[in-house]
Design an enzyme around this catalytic site. Structure first.
Site, PDB file in Angstrom:
ATOM      1  N   HIS A 276      17.116  67.263 -74.836  1.00  0.00           N
ATOM      2  CA  HIS A 276      18.106  66.237 -75.172  1.00  0.00           C
ATOM      3  C   HIS A 276      19.121  66.786 -76.175  1.00  0.00           C
ATOM      4  O   HIS A 276      20.335  66.607 -76.009  1.00  0.00           O
ATOM      5  CB  HIS A 276      17.390  65.011 -75.739  1.00  0.00           C
ATOM      6  CG  HIS A 276      18.309  63.984 -76.326  1.00  0.00           C
ATOM      7  ND1 HIS A 276      18.808  62.928 -75.602  1.00  0.00           N
ATOM      8  CD2 HIS A 276      18.826  63.853 -77.581  1.00  0.00           C
ATOM      9  CE1 HIS A 276      19.587  62.195 -76.374  1.00  0.00           C
ATOM     10  NE2 HIS A 276      19.609  62.730 -77.584  1.00  0.00           N
ATOM     11  N   GLU A 277      18.638  67.462 -77.208  1.00  0.00           N
ATOM     12  CA  GLU A 277      19.536  68.021 -78.219  1.00  0.00           C
ATOM     13  C   GLU A 277      20.421  69.110 -77.630  1.00  0.00           C
ATOM     14  O   GLU A 277      21.613  69.201 -77.953  1.00  0.00           O
ATOM     15  CB  GLU A 277      18.722  68.578 -79.396  1.00  0.00           C
ATOM     16  CG  GLU A 277      17.883  67.551 -80.138  1.00  0.00           C
ATOM     17  CD  GLU A 277      18.722  66.457 -80.769  1.00  0.00           C
ATOM     18  OE1 GLU A 277      19.906  66.711 -81.083  1.00  0.00           O
ATOM     19  OE2 GLU A 277      18.207  65.342 -80.954  1.00  0.00           O
ATOM     20  N   HIS A 280      23.351  67.661 -75.862  1.00  0.00           N
ATOM     21  CA  HIS A 280      24.502  67.361 -76.725  1.00  0.00           C
ATOM     22  C   HIS A 280      25.405  68.592 -76.851  1.00  0.00           C
ATOM     23  O   HIS A 280      26.627  68.487 -76.815  1.00  0.00           O
ATOM     24  CB  HIS A 280      24.033  66.925 -78.114  1.00  0.00           C
ATOM     25  CG  HIS A 280      23.531  65.515 -78.176  1.00  0.00           C
ATOM     26  ND1 HIS A 280      24.274  64.446 -77.738  1.00  0.00           N
ATOM     27  CD2 HIS A 280      22.358  64.992 -78.643  1.00  0.00           C
ATOM     28  CE1 HIS A 280      23.585  63.325 -77.925  1.00  0.00           C
ATOM     29  NE2 HIS A 280      22.424  63.633 -78.466  1.00  0.00           N
ATOM     30  N   GLU A 354      24.584  59.778 -76.015  1.00  0.00           N
ATOM     31  CA  GLU A 354      23.121  59.757 -75.962  1.00  0.00           C
ATOM     32  C   GLU A 354      22.633  59.597 -74.527  1.00  0.00           C
ATOM     33  O   GLU A 354      21.664  60.262 -74.113  1.00  0.00           O
ATOM     34  CB  GLU A 354      22.575  58.624 -76.839  1.00  0.00           C
ATOM     35  CG  GLU A 354      22.778  58.831 -78.327  1.00  0.00           C
ATOM     36  CD  GLU A 354      22.124  60.100 -78.842  1.00  0.00           C
ATOM     37  OE1 GLU A 354      21.004  60.419 -78.388  1.00  0.00           O
ATOM     38  OE2 GLU A 354      22.739  60.782 -79.666  1.00  0.00           O
ATOM     39  N   ASP A 358      20.423  62.336 -72.535  1.00  0.00           N
ATOM     40  CA  ASP A 358      19.184  61.948 -71.838  1.00  0.00           C
ATOM     41  C   ASP A 358      19.209  62.412 -70.388  1.00  0.00           C
ATOM     42  O   ASP A 358      18.220  62.943 -69.868  1.00  0.00           O
ATOM     43  CB  ASP A 358      19.005  60.423 -71.885  1.00  0.00           C
ATOM     44  CG  ASP A 358      18.517  59.922 -73.229  1.00  0.00           C
ATOM     45  OD1 ASP A 358      18.176  60.760 -74.091  1.00  0.00           O
ATOM     46  OD2 ASP A 358      18.485  58.690 -73.422  1.00  0.00           O
TER      47      ASP A 358
END
Length: 410
Positions: A276-277, A280, A354, A358
């Site tokens: 997930h990070e 980003h 976000e 995801d």
């Protein structure tokens, strides 16, 4: 605008702000779920829901008390002319305008922080302690405060001096000159925060060799993400709550995992959180957020330039002459409605990011372990499962848990 009318305008803005803030909080705390989502059956029971509700109510009441206290004190300061009286008192001791402004803002900052100290102490050692989150000792609590003061004086003082010097010397053009200074500072923070600032409060240790590190590096390689710096932060030193974050840009990027996160999740879940990070980063959210923040600072500085030399603002706050530091205080009050609107826009963009991160984790790794990690994080931190939509719209930088789970599990 006439100083008297301007004074009441400031008081009206502050009153409207607290009304909106506490009304949204009231709507949110009244939002009680009428059923338990099936996806959380194995994580939540009636006792856990009751504990979550009690925690949310405790924080709501705490926020209500602190908010009203701050509001009443500010209204009294404006109405009584305290801000102007403090300016007049300091002028007996300080003649140089630049040092006068530095001393004035420094005294208000220290006074505000000292007034909030008992509330911070109560929240940490009463509310967080009661619900099993606090691991902070009194020694660490007060050392953190002292370190924060030193950092604020050194870094904040230099930045404030630069701003005030430009205001005194450059006239209306100060805003774009200091904007350049602010941009350099923001880039420096992004590049060096984990190397220079974070170690003053926490210990960062390289992630030990083992299955978790091997799995993380294998995943990072599979998505073409160069990753050499994986660190563990001793978050358990202060709280049992868990987190993970990215820091830095380019070759200085780092992944930081809380030790509590590692303790509470399986390796699959940890890799999913990391995915997930990385999402980003791959989606360039870090750069979008940085650019948006830079633009927001530019807007704020430009509006400041339209207010900072207005003598009526100083008179409205109780001064008897133009005082840049009084106008600076008045500007923060005038800017608050626009700040709220800008914050809403930033939160909308953040929630979109976000969802995208995801989706990246789901596509490149798996949705199920990320969903399981989100459930564990939410339940363990007693997060609100059904926040009010309007509260989410204004305050949430992340989508509510149920909305994220629906997309991950569909």
């Amino acid at each position: 605008m006439d100083p008297e009318l301007l004074k009441y305008l400031l008081m009206g803005i502050i009153t409207l702000n607290i009304f909106i803030e506490k009304w949204l909080a009231w709507l949110n705390i009244r939002q009680v779920p009428d059923h338990l989502p099936a996806t959380l059956d194995q994580y939540l029971d009636d006792n856990k829901l009751k504990q979550t509700r009690t925690y949310q109510v405790a924080n709501y009441k705490f926020g209500l008390v602190t908010g009203i206290f701050t509001y009443l004190l500010t209204i009294w300061f404006i109405g009584s002319g305290f801000f102007g009286e403090l300016d007049g008192w300091l002028r007996y001791f300080i003649d140089y305008p630049l040092f006068l402004s530095l001393a004035y803002i420094g005294i208000l900052y220290m006074g505000s922080d000292l007034l909030s100290l008992p509330f911070d102490y109560y929240h940490t050692f009463k509310i967080e302690e009661e619900f099993g989150f606090n691991n902070t000792t009194k020694k660490v609590f007060f050392l953190d405060k002292l370190k924060s003061y030193v950092i604020s004086i050194v870094i904040g003082g230099v930045l404030l001096y630069a701003l005030l010097w430009l205001i005194h010397q450059a006239g209306l053009d100060f805003w774009w000159m200091f904007w350049i200074v602010a941009i350099v500072f923001m880039l420096s923070v992004n590049l060096f925060y984990t190397a220079w600032i974070l170690p003053l409060f926490n210990k960062l240790s390289p992630l030990e060799d083992g299955d978790l590190k091997r799995d993380i590096l294998r995943y990072a390689k599979s998505v073409g993400f160069s990753l050499d710096n994986i660190f563990v932060i001793d978050g358990s030193k202060r709280s049992s709550k868990a987190n993970a974050f990215f820091s830095g840009l380019g070759k200085r990027k780092k992944v930081v995992l809380y030790d509590t996160l590692i303790d509470q999740h399986t390796p699959d879940e940890l890799v999913a959180v990391l995915a997930h990070e990385i999402g980003h980063y791959k989606k360039k959210h870090i750069y979008y957020n940085l650019i948006t923040s830079i633009l927001q600072v530019g807007v704020m500085l430009f509006i400041l330039s339209q207010v900072i030399y207005n003598e009526n603002m100083s008179l409205a706050l109780g001064g008897d002459q133009l005082a840049l530091h009084l106008n600076f205080i008045g500007f923060t009050m005038l800017f608050s409605p626009l700040s709220m609107l800008l914050g809403i826009g930033m939160n909308m963009m953040s929630r979109k990011h976000e969802f995208e991160a995801d989706e990246f984790a789901k596509t490149t790794y798996a949705g199920e372990p990320l969903a399981e990690a989100l459930k564990t994080l939410s339940v363990k931190t007693l997060s609100n499962i059904h926040p009010h939509p309007w509260y989410v719209f204004v305050h949430y930088s992340h989508p509510p848990l149920i909305e994220r789970l629906e997309k991950l599990e569909e």
